[in-house]
Design an enzyme around this catalytic site. Structure first.
Site, PDB file in Angstrom:
ATOM      1  N   LYS A   9      -0.209  -9.180   6.456  1.00 46.99           N
ATOM      2  CA  LYS A   9      -1.469  -9.246   7.223  1.00 46.99           C
ATOM      3  C   LYS A   9      -2.630  -9.619   6.317  1.00 46.99           C
ATOM      4  CE  LYS A   9      -1.245  -4.928   8.585  1.00 46.99           C
ATOM      5  NZ  LYS A   9       0.019  -4.528   7.923  1.00 46.99           N
ATOM      6  N   ARG A  84      -5.035   0.111  15.056  1.00 48.59           N
ATOM      7  CA  ARG A  84      -3.770   0.628  14.550  1.00 48.59           C
ATOM      8  C   ARG A  84      -3.128   1.620  15.494  1.00 48.59           C
ATOM      9  NH1 ARG A  84      -3.962  -0.467   8.862  1.00 48.59           N
ATOM     10  NH2 ARG A  84      -1.994   0.155   7.955  1.00 48.59           N
ATOM     11  N   ARG A 121       4.252  -5.158  -5.091  1.00 44.25           N
ATOM     12  CA  ARG A 121       2.834  -5.531  -5.013  1.00 44.25           C
ATOM     13  C   ARG A 121       2.035  -4.887  -6.149  1.00 44.25           C
ATOM     14  NH1 ARG A 121      -0.435  -4.714   0.238  1.00 44.25           N
ATOM     15  NH2 ARG A 121       0.703  -2.769   0.292  1.00 44.25           N
ATOM     16  N   ARG A 154      -0.546   0.505  -5.839  1.00 37.71           N
ATOM     17  CA  ARG A 154      -1.193   1.420  -4.894  1.00 37.71           C
ATOM     18  C   ARG A 154      -0.366   2.693  -4.751  1.00 37.71           C
ATOM     19  NH1 ARG A 154      -2.712  -2.250   0.378  1.00 37.71           N
ATOM     20  NH2 ARG A 154      -1.817  -0.435   1.423  1.00 37.71           N
ATOM     21  N   ARG A 165       4.716   5.484   5.896  1.00 34.50           N
ATOM     22  CA  ARG A 165       3.923   4.424   6.558  1.00 34.50           C
ATOM     23  C   ARG A 165       4.746   3.721   7.627  1.00 34.50           C
ATOM     24  NH1 ARG A 165       2.279   1.105   1.520  1.00 34.50           N
ATOM     25  NH2 ARG A 165       1.178  -0.314   2.883  1.00 34.50           N
TER      26      ARG A 165
END
Ligand code: AP5
Length: 217
Positions: A9, A84, A121, A154, A165
């Site tokens: 996204k 969300r 990431r 992160r 998540r």
């Protein structure tokens, strides 16, 4: 831009923002900036984010109302990470008005791809740019190509938080697919290929809008 964590996204929203010259509004990015402070609110937000839970709607509503009211959002915007859940979708309708055109892109990816993308990431501590150790590595070890900042992982990209998540996504965010499908202007995008290919599919559905916005700018 809808889709599970790691579906791309942020990556695709940043591209759209550049192509359309409209702001990329990411609630995740706004929240990450807020938690770098030391206030009780920062600590509260951090406690939700690091566990991979949704930050309470009340906080999100004030953040999003403030951001969408800024002058640069008048011509349009790319929303990433909001709404969300169904309550947030209803609030968005109230903020922008029922008749306003929303185009919804739902990025579809497998769980395997999600895990690969999130675990690799890395994010720049200074400017927030995203990298991937395999798919988009920085030129210099652990440093941002754009500003030289140090890259970090992160907290919510660690295995336990990723699992949470995904669970939160299935329970809270996946129902948005049915909600927006019924309202039209909903496009499903295969988000497995490389960034370039995904962006080309998105742009195909925005050809007319791109032309109108370029003429306005
Ligand atoms: P947020 O930052 O929005 O996280 P997310 O939705 O979980 O999404 P991600 O940023 O992890 O992934 P993405 O889909 O944007 O993928 P990306 O392009 O980065 O939110 C974080 C937290 O904030 C939430 O958990 C919650 O606590 C809170 N929050 C935020 N909004 C909220 C709201 N509205 N309400 C309540 N709480 C909220 O890509 C991922 C990686 O893959 C990158 O390394 C990238 O380089 C790589 N990559 C991307 N595309 C490709 C590709 N095609 N091929 C190979 N690699 C790719």
């Amino acid at each position: 831009m809808l889709g599970p964590p790691g579906s791309g996204k942020g990556t695709q929203s940043a591209r759209l923002s550049r192509a359309f010259r409209i702001p990329h509004i990411s609630t995740g990015d706004i929240l990450r900036k807020l938690v770098s402070g030391k206030s009780p609110l920062s600590k509260k937000i951090k406690s939700f984010m690091e566990k991979g839970k949704l930050v309470p709607d009340k906080i999100i509503f004030s953040i999003i109302a403030l951001r969408l009211n800024k002058k640069d959002a008048r011509k349009g915007f790319v929303l990433d990470g909001f709404p969300r859940n169904l309550r947030q979708a209803n609030r968005l309708e109230k903020i922008i008005g029922k008749g306003k055109a929303l185009k919804i892109f739902n990025l579809k990816v497998s769980n395997r791809t999600i895990i690969k993308r999130l675990s690799g990431r890395r994010v720049c501590r200074l400017c927030g740019a995203n990298y991937h150790i395999q798919f988009q590595p920085p030129k210099f070890d652990n440093r941002c190509d754009k500003c030289g900042g140090i890259l970090y992982q992160r907290d919510d990209d660690k295995p336990a938080a990723i699992r949470n998540r995904l669970k939160v996504y299935r329970m809270e965010s996946a129902p948005l697919i049915r909600y927006y499908r019924k309202r039209g202007s909903f496009v499903e995008i295969d988000a497995e290929p490389d960034e370039e290919k995904i962006f080309a599919s998105i742009k195909k559905y925005l050809k007319n809008d791109l032309y109108k916005i370029k003429r306005r700018n």
